[in-house]
Design a protein around this motif. Sequence first.
Motif, PDB file in Angstrom:
ATOM      1  N   LYS A  29      53.305  36.797  46.349  1.00  0.00           N
ATOM      2  CA  LYS A  29      54.676  37.109  45.947  1.00  0.00           C
ATOM      3  C   LYS A  29      55.512  35.837  45.843  1.00  0.00           C
ATOM      4  N   ALA A  30      55.314  34.916  46.777  1.00  0.00           N
ATOM      5  CA  ALA A  30      56.099  33.679  46.759  1.00  0.00           C
ATOM      6  C   ALA A  30      55.846  32.885  45.481  1.00  0.00           C
ATOM      7  N   LEU A  31      54.597  32.886  45.015  1.00  0.00           N
ATOM      8  CA  LEU A  31      54.266  32.179  43.782  1.00  0.00           C
ATOM      9  C   LEU A  31      54.961  32.843  42.592  1.00  0.00           C
ATOM     10  N   ALA A  32      54.875  34.168  42.513  1.00  0.00           N
ATOM     11  CA  ALA A  32      55.520  34.892  41.415  1.00  0.00           C
ATOM     12  C   ALA A  32      57.030  34.668  41.428  1.00  0.00           C
ATOM     13  N   ASP A  33      57.618  34.684  42.624  1.00  0.00           N
ATOM     14  CA  ASP A  33      59.055  34.457  42.731  1.00  0.00           C
ATOM     15  C   ASP A  33      59.422  33.040  42.277  1.00  0.00           C
ATOM     16  N   GLY A  34      58.571  32.055  42.604  1.00  0.00           N
ATOM     17  CA  GLY A  34      58.834  30.682  42.187  1.00  0.00           C
ATOM     18  C   GLY A  34      58.815  30.536  40.679  1.00  0.00           C
ATOM     19  N   ILE A  35      57.826  31.164  40.034  1.00  0.00           N
ATOM     20  CA  ILE A  35      57.764  31.132  38.573  1.00  0.00           C
ATOM     21  C   ILE A  35      59.016  31.776  37.982  1.00  0.00           C
ATOM     22  N   ALA A  36      59.424  32.916  38.553  1.00  0.00           N
ATOM     23  CA  ALA A  36      60.600  33.618  38.039  1.00  0.00           C
ATOM     24  C   ALA A  36      61.858  32.757  38.168  1.00  0.00           C
ATOM     25  N   LYS A  37      62.000  32.055  39.273  1.00  0.00           N
ATOM     26  CA  LYS A  37      63.205  31.231  39.484  1.00  0.00           C
ATOM     27  C   LYS A  37      63.318  30.128  38.442  1.00  0.00           C
ATOM     28  N   VAL A  38      62.223  29.411  38.210  1.00  0.00           N
ATOM     29  CA  VAL A  38      62.311  28.308  37.268  1.00  0.00           C
ATOM     30  C   VAL A  38      62.414  28.819  35.835  1.00  0.00           C
ATOM     31  N   ALA A  39      61.773  29.940  35.537  1.00  0.00           N
ATOM     32  CA  ALA A  39      61.879  30.525  34.196  1.00  0.00           C
ATOM     33  C   ALA A  39      63.307  30.993  33.923  1.00  0.00           C
ATOM     34  N   ALA A  40      63.914  31.657  34.897  1.00  0.00           N
ATOM     35  CA  ALA A  40      65.287  32.138  34.734  1.00  0.00           C
ATOM     36  C   ALA A  40      66.244  30.978  34.507  1.00  0.00           C
ATOM     37  N   TRP A  41      66.014  29.882  35.184  1.00  0.00           N
ATOM     38  CA  TRP A  41      66.878  28.715  35.068  1.00  0.00           C
ATOM     39  C   TRP A  41      66.702  27.994  33.742  1.00  0.00           C
ATOM     40  N   LYS A  42      65.468  27.887  33.263  1.00  0.00           N
ATOM     41  CA  LYS A  42      65.196  27.059  32.085  1.00  0.00           C
ATOM     42  C   LYS A  42      65.448  27.764  30.750  1.00  0.00           C
ATOM     43  N   LEU A  43      65.331  29.069  30.690  1.00  0.00           N
ATOM     44  CA  LEU A  43      65.552  29.748  29.418  1.00  0.00           C
ATOM     45  C   LEU A  43      66.984  29.548  28.939  1.00  0.00           C
ATOM     46  N   ARG A  44      67.149  29.333  27.654  1.00  0.00           N
ATOM     47  CA  ARG A  44      68.475  29.081  27.104  1.00  0.00           C
ATOM     48  C   ARG A  44      69.396  30.280  27.327  1.00  0.00           C
ATOM     49  N   PRO A  45      70.703  30.046  27.452  1.00  0.00           N
ATOM     50  CA  PRO A  45      71.647  31.145  27.649  1.00  0.00           C
ATOM     51  C   PRO A  45      71.546  32.175  26.531  1.00  0.00           C
ATOM     52  N   GLY A  46      71.707  33.441  26.914  1.00  0.00           N
ATOM     53  CA  GLY A  46      71.670  34.515  25.936  1.00  0.00           C
ATOM     54  C   GLY A  46      70.286  35.053  25.632  1.00  0.00           C
ATOM     55  N   THR A  47      69.257  34.429  26.193  1.00  0.00           N
ATOM     56  CA  THR A  47      67.880  34.862  25.937  1.00  0.00           C
ATOM     57  C   THR A  47      67.534  36.067  26.810  1.00  0.00           C
ATOM     58  N   ASP A  48      66.908  37.071  26.228  1.00  0.00           N
ATOM     59  CA  ASP A  48      66.455  38.242  26.976  1.00  0.00           C
ATOM     60  C   ASP A  48      65.020  38.003  27.439  1.00  0.00           C
ATOM     61  N   PRO A  49      64.801  37.822  28.744  1.00  0.00           N
ATOM     62  CA  PRO A  49      63.442  37.556  29.246  1.00  0.00           C
ATOM     63  C   PRO A  49      62.450  38.677  28.954  1.00  0.00           C
ATOM     64  N   ARG A  50      62.954  39.879  28.680  1.00  0.00           N
ATOM     65  CA  ARG A  50      62.076  41.016  28.388  1.00  0.00           C
ATOM     66  C   ARG A  50      61.890  41.220  26.885  1.00  0.00           C
ATOM     67  N   GLY A  51      62.449  40.314  26.092  1.00  0.00           N
ATOM     68  CA  GLY A  51      62.386  40.453  24.651  1.00  0.00           C
ATOM     69  C   GLY A  51      61.287  39.614  24.026  1.00  0.00           C
ATOM     70  N   THR A  52      61.375  39.484  22.710  1.00  0.00           N
ATOM     71  CA  THR A  52      60.415  38.684  21.955  1.00  0.00           C
ATOM     72  C   THR A  52      61.156  37.578  21.210  1.00  0.00           C
ATOM     73  N   VAL A  53      60.377  36.629  20.712  1.00  0.00           N
ATOM     74  CA  VAL A  53      60.941  35.479  20.022  1.00  0.00           C
ATOM     75  C   VAL A  53      59.987  35.071  18.912  1.00  0.00           C
ATOM     76  N   GLU A  54      60.525  34.519  17.840  1.00  0.00           N
ATOM     77  CA  GLU A  54      59.695  33.995  16.765  1.00  0.00           C
ATOM     78  C   GLU A  54      59.575  32.481  16.914  1.00  0.00           C
ATOM     79  N   LEU A  55      58.342  31.996  16.972  1.00  0.00           N
ATOM     80  CA  LEU A  55      58.059  30.573  17.081  1.00  0.00           C
ATOM     81  C   LEU A  55      57.121  30.179  15.950  1.00  0.00           C
ATOM     82  N   VAL A  56      57.316  28.988  15.422  1.00  0.00           N
ATOM     83  CA  VAL A  56      56.488  28.498  14.323  1.00  0.00           C
ATOM     84  C   VAL A  56      55.409  27.575  14.879  1.00  0.00           C
ATOM     85  N   SER A  57      54.158  27.872  14.578  1.00  0.00           N
ATOM     86  CA  SER A  57      53.043  27.068  15.061  1.00  0.00           C
ATOM     87  C   SER A  57      53.067  25.676  14.425  1.00  0.00           C
ATOM     88  N   THR A  58      52.803  24.673  15.250  1.00  0.00           N
ATOM     89  CA  THR A  58      52.767  23.294  14.755  1.00  0.00           C
ATOM     90  C   THR A  58      51.344  22.760  14.664  1.00  0.00           C
TER      91      THR A  58
END
Length: 256
Positions: free
Chosen positions: A163-192
């Motif tokens: 659980k501690a590992l999962a919580d750690g991933i969640a904390k840094v993910a919540a912090w790093k995602l740009r404002p307004g992003t829905d963590p439960r949503g989808t996104v379009e990314l272009v492959s490089t």
Amino acid sequence: MWSRRLAPGVLLLPLAFLVFRDAPAGIVPPAPAAVGPAAPRGLPQPVIVSRASWHADEGLVKEVPRYTGAAKAVFVHHTGHSNGYDCADAPELIRGVQADHVRSEGWDDIGYNFVVDRCGTIYEGRAGGVARPVRGAHTKGFNADTVGIAALGSFGAGTTVPKALADGIAKVAAWKLRPGTDPRGTVELVSTNDESLYDKGETARLHVISGHRDSYGTRCPGEVLYALLPVLRDKVAALRAKTGRQIATARLRPTL
């Protein structure tokens, strides 16, 4: 997932699937300092162990950090280590990952932006500043505008995710995602890169919080951690919603 070659003294499970980065654009001598775009304002930064504290080998770094836009998505990985390590040994294990990525794979630094151990400790990965949008080398074809977070361990069938590992991933993910992003949503990314599951230039619709296997032919981050991603998305959404409410409440408080 970590590479197929092992650093001396590091205990790993056999690995069949590897992490590859976009082909390097050439070697640039390391600069004494890197300047990138400022991080967007949002959630408070979680506690993060710096590269200096885990004794990253800065002499291994071959290129100055590169920066992209604020993170539209997070890719979750696992490193492939045995899960029985003592958390006090995590810095040594991460140094082994860095050495392997550079010396064995020929990359310019550790590929992940962050590493989280089984005790939930968050470690700074790739150089360039934890609060800045550093371009990683974690998910071939999709390193731009994303963050790579690696769970220190191996999470295939028959394992459990602390659980501690999962919580750690969640904390840094919540912090790093740009404002307004829905963590439960989808996104379009272009492959490089043509070596991902998507041709170069092809648009992929992915989860905002995805596993490495969603864009590359690998089992990473393991069946068990991958199956936990819906729970992680909910955790990240809850953290961001809670902080949003706290900010709104603070703004409504009268000043004395």
